[in-house]
Design a protein around this motif. Sequence first.
Motif, PDB file in Angstrom:
ATOM      1  N   GLU A  73     -44.773  59.335  56.061  1.00 10.01           N
ATOM      2  CA  GLU A  73     -45.838  59.608  55.984  1.00 10.01           C
ATOM      3  C   GLU A  73     -46.188  60.968  56.509  1.00 10.01           C
ATOM      4  OE1 GLU A  73     -48.816  57.093  54.576  1.00 10.01           O
ATOM      5  OE2 GLU A  73     -46.972  58.040  53.227  1.00 10.01           O
ATOM      6  N   ARG A  74     -45.748  61.526  57.676  1.00  8.29           N
ATOM      7  CA  ARG A  74     -46.113  63.048  58.299  1.00  8.29           C
ATOM      8  C   ARG A  74     -45.747  63.576  57.020  1.00  8.29           C
ATOM      9  NH1 ARG A  74     -44.526  60.068  62.759  1.00  8.29           N
ATOM     10  NH2 ARG A  74     -42.703  61.336  62.993  1.00  8.29           N
ATOM     11  N   LYS A  75     -45.072  64.010  57.294  1.00 10.84           N
ATOM     12  CA  LYS A  75     -44.481  65.040  56.242  1.00 10.84           C
ATOM     13  C   LYS A  75     -44.313  65.162  55.212  1.00 10.84           C
ATOM     14  CE  LYS A  75     -39.030  63.575  56.762  1.00 10.84           C
ATOM     15  NZ  LYS A  75     -37.723  64.012  56.988  1.00 10.84           N
ATOM     16  N   ALA A  76     -44.615  64.301  53.815  1.00 14.24           N
ATOM     17  CA  ALA A  76     -44.955  64.575  52.762  1.00 14.24           C
ATOM     18  C   ALA A  76     -46.166  63.822  51.745  1.00 14.24           C
ATOM     19  CB  ALA A  76     -44.037  63.303  51.882  1.00 14.24           C
ATOM     20  N   GLU A  77     -46.220  64.158  51.123  1.00 18.03           N
ATOM     21  CA  GLU A  77     -47.687  64.630  50.037  1.00 18.03           C
ATOM     22  C   GLU A  77     -47.529  64.200  49.281  1.00 18.03           C
ATOM     23  OE1 GLU A  77     -51.927  64.548  50.486  1.00 18.03           O
ATOM     24  OE2 GLU A  77     -51.148  65.947  51.579  1.00 18.03           O
ATOM     25  N   GLY A  78     -47.966  62.193  48.453  1.00 17.27           N
ATOM     26  CA  GLY A  78     -48.111  62.119  47.233  1.00 17.27           C
ATOM     27  C   GLY A  78     -46.750  61.808  45.911  1.00 17.27           C
ATOM     28  N   GLU A  79     -45.454  62.062  47.198  1.00 12.66           N
ATOM     29  CA  GLU A  79     -44.726  61.546  47.137  1.00 12.66           C
ATOM     30  C   GLU A  79     -43.928  60.350  46.426  1.00 12.66           C
ATOM     31  OE1 GLU A  79     -40.810  63.468  47.425  1.00 12.66           O
ATOM     32  OE2 GLU A  79     -41.875  65.017  49.113  1.00 12.66           O
ATOM     33  N   THR A  80     -42.968  59.456  45.369  1.00 16.11           N
ATOM     34  CA  THR A  80     -42.508  58.128  45.565  1.00 16.11           C
ATOM     35  C   THR A  80     -41.466  57.913  45.776  1.00 16.11           C
ATOM     36  OG1 THR A  80     -43.495  57.941  43.336  1.00 16.11           O
ATOM     37  CG2 THR A  80     -42.143  56.539  43.647  1.00 16.11           C
ATOM     38  N   ILE A  81     -41.098  57.568  47.340  1.00 14.54           N
ATOM     39  CA  ILE A  81     -40.023  57.420  48.108  1.00 14.54           C
ATOM     40  C   ILE A  81     -39.194  56.124  47.396  1.00 14.54           C
ATOM     41  CG2 ILE A  81     -38.446  57.954  50.397  1.00 14.54           C
ATOM     42  CD1 ILE A  81     -41.209  59.441  50.390  1.00 14.54           C
ATOM     43  N   LEU A  82     -37.726  56.252  47.501  1.00 17.40           N
ATOM     44  CA  LEU A  82     -37.213  54.940  46.978  1.00 17.40           C
ATOM     45  C   LEU A  82     -36.770  54.380  48.734  1.00 17.40           C
ATOM     46  CD1 LEU A  82     -36.082  53.234  45.440  1.00 17.40           C
ATOM     47  CD2 LEU A  82     -34.242  54.082  45.213  1.00 17.40           C
ATOM     48  N   ILE A  83     -36.825  53.354  49.231  1.00 17.83           N
ATOM     49  CA  ILE A  83     -36.135  53.493  51.074  1.00 17.83           C
ATOM     50  C   ILE A  83     -34.700  51.691  50.417  1.00 17.83           C
ATOM     51  CG2 ILE A  83     -36.214  52.251  53.161  1.00 17.83           C
ATOM     52  CD1 ILE A  83     -38.287  54.922  53.027  1.00 17.83           C
ATOM     53  N   VAL A  84     -34.138  52.348  50.277  1.00 18.33           N
ATOM     54  CA  VAL A  84     -32.706  51.070  49.835  1.00 18.33           C
ATOM     55  C   VAL A  84     -32.269  50.356  51.735  1.00 18.33           C
ATOM     56  CG1 VAL A  84     -30.753  50.726  49.424  1.00 18.33           C
ATOM     57  CG2 VAL A  84     -32.284  52.223  48.205  1.00 18.33           C
ATOM     58  N   SER A  85     -32.712  49.261  51.828  1.00 17.09           N
ATOM     59  CA  SER A  85     -32.553  48.462  52.992  1.00 17.09           C
ATOM     60  C   SER A  85     -31.317  47.535  52.723  1.00 17.09           C
ATOM     61  CB  SER A  85     -32.933  48.980  54.384  1.00 17.09           C
ATOM     62  OG  SER A  85     -33.436  48.409  55.518  1.00 17.09           O
ATOM     63  N   HIS A  86     -32.421  46.198  53.691  1.00 21.01           N
ATOM     64  CA  HIS A  86     -31.268  44.998  54.131  1.00 21.01           C
ATOM     65  C   HIS A  86     -32.433  43.953  53.976  1.00 21.01           C
ATOM     66  CE1 HIS A  86     -27.329  46.802  55.044  1.00 21.01           C
ATOM     67  NE2 HIS A  86     -28.286  47.959  55.145  1.00 21.01           N
ATOM     68  N   GLY A  87     -32.155  43.327  53.404  1.00 17.78           N
ATOM     69  CA  GLY A  87     -33.029  41.622  53.515  1.00 17.78           C
ATOM     70  C   GLY A  87     -33.393  41.445  54.618  1.00 17.78           C
ATOM     71  N   ASP A  88     -33.445  41.261  55.935  1.00 10.57           N
ATOM     72  CA  ASP A  88     -33.849  40.979  57.165  1.00 10.57           C
ATOM     73  C   ASP A  88     -34.542  42.270  56.935  1.00 10.57           C
ATOM     74  OD1 ASP A  88     -33.182  38.098  57.139  1.00 10.57           O
ATOM     75  OD2 ASP A  88     -33.003  38.973  59.701  1.00 10.57           O
ATOM     76  N   PRO A  89     -33.920  44.290  57.949  1.00  5.56           N
ATOM     77  CA  PRO A  89     -34.798  44.244  58.016  1.00  5.56           C
ATOM     78  C   PRO A  89     -36.251  44.948  56.807  1.00  5.56           C
ATOM     79  CG  PRO A  89     -32.986  45.005  58.567  1.00  5.56           C
ATOM     80  CD  PRO A  89     -32.886  43.523  57.171  1.00  5.56           C
ATOM     81  N   LEU A  90     -35.972  45.203  55.294  1.00  6.56           N
ATOM     82  CA  LEU A  90     -37.019  44.716  54.965  1.00  6.56           C
ATOM     83  C   LEU A  90     -38.578  43.706  55.241  1.00  6.56           C
ATOM     84  CD1 LEU A  90     -34.675  45.878  51.660  1.00  6.56           C
ATOM     85  CD2 LEU A  90     -36.607  47.428  52.930  1.00  6.56           C
ATOM     86  N   GLN A  91     -37.655  42.230  55.209  1.00  6.01           N
ATOM     87  CA  GLN A  91     -39.082  41.311  55.308  1.00  6.01           C
ATOM     88  C   GLN A  91     -39.504  41.563  56.718  1.00  6.01           C
ATOM     89  OE1 GLN A  91     -36.517  37.462  53.933  1.00  6.01           O
ATOM     90  NE2 GLN A  91     -37.986  37.221  53.573  1.00  6.01           N
TER      91      GLN A  91
END
Length: 198
Positions: free
Chosen positions: A149-167
């Motif tokens: 959020e600090r270093k980019a603007e107007g982007e679509t960023i895919l964040i690939v992680s794991h079940g527990d951390p994402l929940q």
Amino acid sequence: MSNTFLATSDHWRNRYLLMRHGHSQANQQALIVSSPERGIDAFGLSETGEQQLASIVDTWPWPVPTRVVHSDFLRTTQTAARVANAFELAMTPDKRLRERFFGELEGGSDARYPDVWALDAESAEHGTHKVEAVGAVAARMMAVLEEWERKAEGETILIVSHGDPLQILLTALKGRPLTQHREQPALLPASITQVGMP
């Protein structure tokens, strides 16, 4: 840990596609694989997971990502690579997106997860069985989004992680107590949840 600036959509500078890795060999074998020593070089996608990713890439219904950021575990790296290759994007590994560490339960049956989740519901800071506290997971996951959020603007960023951390992350983004993270709908392998700007 503050998450108020991300709590409402009008504060977002970017769109985020939060993706759980595809069905993995650890899922297939019903094992807890949460340590870097085991997860970075082994327990990648299962055949089912490979099929899931092929289908998702072929029928991609979400906004096209402009960046791919992923946990450095094998299962998340392979998931990220399928999407990155489809859209000709570079990949950025980030250790903060790793699986929640399950301490003494590492390598054991995933039937032990509910034992930990029951303790989570009582305290977001417990470290029973040397498990990583929910609060610590939330802090590192939030830090990833805050940085983008600090270093980019107007982007679509895919964040690939794991079940527990994402929940846990989704619970934090909603401003709900982290002890309630298991009340968040379960994230299926290869599922994507969109947050951020419309």
